[in-house]
Design an enzyme around this catalytic site. Structure first.
Site, PDB file in Angstrom:
ATOM      1  N   LYS A   1       7.476  -8.747  32.135  1.00 12.46           N
ATOM      2  CA  LYS A   1       6.933  -7.388  31.963  1.00 12.46           C
ATOM      3  C   LYS A   1       8.103  -6.431  31.660  1.00 12.46           C
ATOM      4  O   LYS A   1       9.071  -6.850  31.033  1.00 12.46           O
ATOM      5  CB  LYS A   1       6.147  -6.952  33.194  1.00 12.46           C
ATOM      6  CG  LYS A   1       5.193  -8.028  33.682  1.00 12.46           C
ATOM      7  CD  LYS A   1       4.275  -7.546  34.742  1.00 12.46           C
ATOM      8  CE  LYS A   1       3.552  -8.719  35.342  1.00 12.46           C
ATOM      9  NZ  LYS A   1       2.362  -8.362  36.055  1.00 12.46           N
TER      10      LYS A   1
ATOM     11  N   GLY B   1       4.266 -13.898  36.632  1.00 13.28           N
ATOM     12  CA  GLY B   1       4.873 -12.573  36.510  1.00 13.28           C
ATOM     13  C   GLY B   1       6.011 -12.405  37.505  1.00 13.28           C
ATOM     14  O   GLY B   1       7.142 -12.819  37.274  1.00 13.28           O
ATOM     15  N   GLY B   2       5.715 -11.818  38.665  1.00 10.36           N
ATOM     16  CA  GLY B   2       6.728 -11.478  39.667  1.00 10.36           C
ATOM     17  C   GLY B   2       7.677 -12.622  39.996  1.00 10.36           C
ATOM     18  O   GLY B   2       8.900 -12.425  40.054  1.00 10.36           O
TER      19      GLY B   2
ATOM     20  N   GLU C   1      -6.338 -15.077  33.868  1.00  5.80           N
ATOM     21  CA  GLU C   1      -5.630 -14.243  34.839  1.00  5.80           C
ATOM     22  C   GLU C   1      -6.610 -13.250  35.455  1.00  5.80           C
ATOM     23  O   GLU C   1      -6.855 -12.175  34.872  1.00  5.80           O
ATOM     24  CB  GLU C   1      -4.513 -13.461  34.147  1.00  5.80           C
ATOM     25  CG  GLU C   1      -3.484 -14.320  33.460  1.00  5.80           C
ATOM     26  CD  GLU C   1      -2.174 -13.569  33.301  1.00  5.80           C
ATOM     27  OE1 GLU C   1      -1.201 -13.965  33.944  1.00  5.80           O
ATOM     28  OE2 GLU C   1      -2.141 -12.576  32.559  1.00  5.80           O
TER      29      GLU C   1
HETATM   30  C1  PEP Z   1       1.294 -11.677  34.780  1.00  5.67           C
HETATM   31  O1  PEP Z   1       1.971 -10.673  34.580  1.00  5.67           O
HETATM   32  O2  PEP Z   1       0.763 -12.245  33.834  1.00  5.67           O
HETATM   33  C2  PEP Z   1       1.134 -12.156  36.164  1.00  5.67           C
HETATM   34  C3  PEP Z   1       0.372 -13.174  36.386  1.00  5.67           C
HETATM   35  O3  PEP Z   1       1.827 -11.462  37.140  1.00  5.67           O
HETATM   36  P1  PEP Z   1       2.016 -11.935  38.680  1.00  5.67           P
HETATM   37  O4  PEP Z   1       2.443 -13.377  38.660  1.00  5.67           O
HETATM   38  O5  PEP Z   1       3.074 -11.019  39.212  1.00  5.67           O
HETATM   39  O6  PEP Z   1       0.697 -11.773  39.350  1.00  5.67           O
END
Ligand code: PEP
Length: 249
Positions: A11, A232-233, A166
Site C-alpha cells: 500500500k 498487506g500489513g 478479500e
Molecule cells: C490488502 O491490502 O490487500 C490486505 C489484505 O491487507 P491486510 O493483510 O493488512 O489485511
C-alpha cells in the site's frame, strides 16, 4: 497443479531501507520449490526493488495503473511504463481503490484490460463489506464483481486473471476470515468460473487476502480452493512475509 502465489501489497508504506532488507532476506531464503512470490511496493520504490530483488525469485507488481497508455493525466502511471520497469503483475479492484477512489466495476475492468494489453498479469480483487455479509449478500456481491469482469473478457484473457478474495471487513483489521468462511466463498468463485469453462476454473489461481499473517497462513493455505495470499500489513515485516511464503510450500 496450481502454483501458489504469495503477493505482498505494501500500500502507501515502505522505504528504500525496507526494499534493501527484502533484497537481502530473499537472497538468502530457502523458498518452497513450487511457489511464486511478488512484491507490490509504491511506484517510487519499483525500480530499486527490481535491482534489490534481481537475484531472487521475487517478482514485482503494481498496486494500480491508469487505463490509458499515455497523455495529459497528471499523477497517473500507465501499464507500459510499469512493464518497462520489469513489473509483471497489477492489482485491479482493491477494496481501497473501490471505496476511497470510487472505482466501480467498469473502472476495475478498464484497469484490468489495460494490464492485459501490455501482458501484465492482473490480480482482480473482490470482496464484501461487513454490512453485505451480515445481510447474507456475500455470494451475490462477490460473484457480481467477478462476473462483471469475466463476462467481458475473451476466453484467452480469462485464463490470465488471478482472483483475490478479500473480505473488506478483514483488510487491515486483524480480523481474519476463518478458513471455512474463505473456502466457502472461494469455492463459489471457482464454481462460477466453471460456468465459462471447467478447465479455466481448475487452473484459476485464487488468493485469500485479509489480515493473513505468519500464524494463520498455513491453515488458510491448506484449504482446497486457496492457492495463495494477498498480504498487506504482514508484508511490511520481512520475517513475517518470509514465514508466510514458507508456509505456502
Ligand atoms: C490488502 O491490502 O490487500 C490486505 C489484505 O491487507 P491486510 O493483510 O493488512 O489485511
Amino acid at each position: 497443479m496450481r502454483v501458489p502465489l504469495i503477493a505482498g501489497n505494501w500500500k502507501m508504506n515502505g522505504s528504500a531501507e525496507l526494499v534493501d532488507a527484502f533484497g537481502r532476506a530473499f537472497a538468502d531464503a530457502q523458498l518452497p520449490a513450487s511457489l511464486d512470490v511478488a512484491l507490490f511496493p509504491p511506484f517510487p520504490y519499483l525500480d530499486a526493488a527490481r535491482r534489490a530483488l534481481a537475484e531472487t525469485p521475487v517478482k514485482l507488481g503494481a498496486q494500480t495503473l491508469n487505463p490509458l497508455a499515455s497523455g495529459a493525466h497528471t499523477g497517473e502511471v500507465s501499464g507500459g511504463m510499469l512493464k518497462e520497469l520489469g513489473v509483471e503483475y497489477a492489482l485491479a479492484g482493491h477494496s481501497e481503490r473501490r471505496q476511497l477512489y470510487r472505482e466501480d466495476d467498469e473502472a476495475v475492468l478498464d484497469r484490468l484490460l489495460a494490464a492485459l494489453s501490455v501482458s501484465l498479469t492482473p490480480v482482480l480483487c473482490v470482496g464484501e463489506t461487513l454490512e453485505e455479509r451480515d445481510a447474507n449478500r456475500t455470494r451475490d456481491v462477490v460473484l457480481r464483481q467477478v462476473g462483471y469482469v469475466m463476462a467481458r473478457l475473451e476466453p484467452v484473457q480469462r485464463r490470465q486473471v488471478i482472483i483475490a478474495y478479500e473480505p473488506v471487513w478483514a483488510i487491515g483489521t486483524g480480523r481474519t476470515a476463518t478458513p471455512e468462511q474463505a473456502q466457502e466463498v472461494m469455492a463459489a468463485i471457482r464454481e462460477y468460473q466453471a460456468s465459462f469453462d471447467r478447465e479455466l476454473a481448475d487452473g484459476l489461481r485464487l488468493l485469500y487476502g485479509g489480515s493473513m499473517n505468519a500464524s494463520n497462513a498455513a491453515e488458510l493455505l491448506s484449504q482446497p480452493d486457496i492457492d495463495g495470499g494477498l498480504v498487506g500489513g504482514a508484508s511490511l515485516k520481512v520475517d513475517d512475509f518470509l514465514a508466510i511464503c514458507q508456509s505456502a510450500g
